[in-house]
Scaffold this motif. Structure first.
Motif, PDB file in Angstrom:
ATOM      1  N   ALA A  29      -6.520   0.547   4.163  1.00 31.65           N
ATOM      2  CA  ALA A  29      -5.471   1.344   3.529  1.00 31.65           C
ATOM      3  C   ALA A  29      -5.368   2.720   4.178  1.00 31.65           C
ATOM      4  CB  ALA A  29      -5.746   1.466   2.034  1.00 31.65           C
ATOM      5  N   ILE A  44       0.835  -1.198   0.000  1.00 35.66           N
ATOM      6  CA  ILE A  44       0.000   0.000   0.000  1.00 35.66           C
ATOM      7  C   ILE A  44       0.871   1.250   0.000  1.00 35.66           C
ATOM      8  CG2 ILE A  44      -1.757   1.301   1.274  1.00 35.66           C
ATOM      9  CD1 ILE A  44      -2.773  -1.409   2.351  1.00 35.66           C
ATOM     10  N   TYR A  70      -7.034   3.067  -3.494  1.00 30.98           N
ATOM     11  CA  TYR A  70      -6.588   1.693  -3.209  1.00 30.98           C
ATOM     12  C   TYR A  70      -7.736   0.961  -2.529  1.00 30.98           C
ATOM     13  CZ  TYR A  70      -3.256  -2.039  -2.074  1.00 30.98           C
ATOM     14  OH  TYR A  70      -2.580  -3.241  -2.014  1.00 30.98           O
TER      15      TYR A  70
END
Length: 215
Positions: free
Chosen positions: A131, A92, A103
């Motif tokens: 995320a 990430i 994301y």
């Protein structure tokens, strides 16, 4: 009503079909093209000039992160959303550094992806719940590092974990089995740790980590 062009990039046909089915339910979205490889999505972007790219990380040849960088070299305003099975902080973080606008983890709902697309089309960035935690942690660590010694580069929680196991003498295969991850993921983490610490081999890595009191 304005209709937005989207490219879907994933090397799994079944998953790609599922994303296309989801996108068809959004009246303002048109699937302009699809790709199985990172190099394909870069070329397709140049030809189609889509409004959004939805892309996996793990693809043959160029991976999603590398393809993102190539696209942004060509068009710095490109809107790219990563849709991946990886919920690891390192992945990430690398996507964030590459310049993606969103994301979403594949295990999350279709509504989460739709919400992400809508926000990104509005010019915003959106990272799914997990995320977001990574982004906030990176921001907190960055602020902390500004007030501490530059000799302590940011090491993620997963990297600390792997670094500790390397220091214990475990092989990449043993670490992969212990953490239930692939050997390739272990090797990627080890390469990133060595880069961050500025070392060239495992012996230097352990010595530097010891000097910095990381292990």
């Amino acid at each position: 009503m304005k209709r937005y062009k989207v490219i879907v990039a994933d090397d799994h046909d079944l998953f790609r079909e599922g994303i296309k089915t989801l996108l068809k339910k959004m009246n303002n979205i048109v699937v302009e093209g699809e790709a199985k490889k990172g190099s394909q999505v870069v070329e397709l972007y140049k030809k189609a000039s889509p409004d959004v790219v939805i892309m996996d990380i793990s693809m043959p040849g160029l991976n999603g992160i590398e393809a993102t960088k190539e696209i942004l070299k060509y068009d710095s305003t490109a809107k790219i959303i990563i849709l991946s099975m990886h919920d690891d902080e390192e992945y990430i973080g690398r996507c964030l550094d590459a310049g993606v606008k969103g994301y979403v983890i594949k295990s999350e709902s279709g509504m989460e992806l739709r919400h992400t697309i809508e926000l990104v089309l509005q010019g915003k960035s959106y990272f799914s719940h997990y995320a977001q935690d990574v982004v906030l942690n990176r921001l907190k660590n960055f602020r902390t590092q500004k007030n501490t010694s530059v000799d302590h580069p940011h090491i993620t929680k997963r990297e600390y974990q792997i670094l500790s196991l390397i220091a214990q003498g475990l092989t990449s295969n043993a670490i992969a089995e212990k953490l239930f991850i692939s050997i390739r993921t272990v090797e990627t983490h080890r390469t990133n740790i060595m880069r961050k610490l500025g070392v060239k081999n495992v012996v230097e890595l352990i010595n530097k980590a010891s000097d910095l009191k990381l292990v």
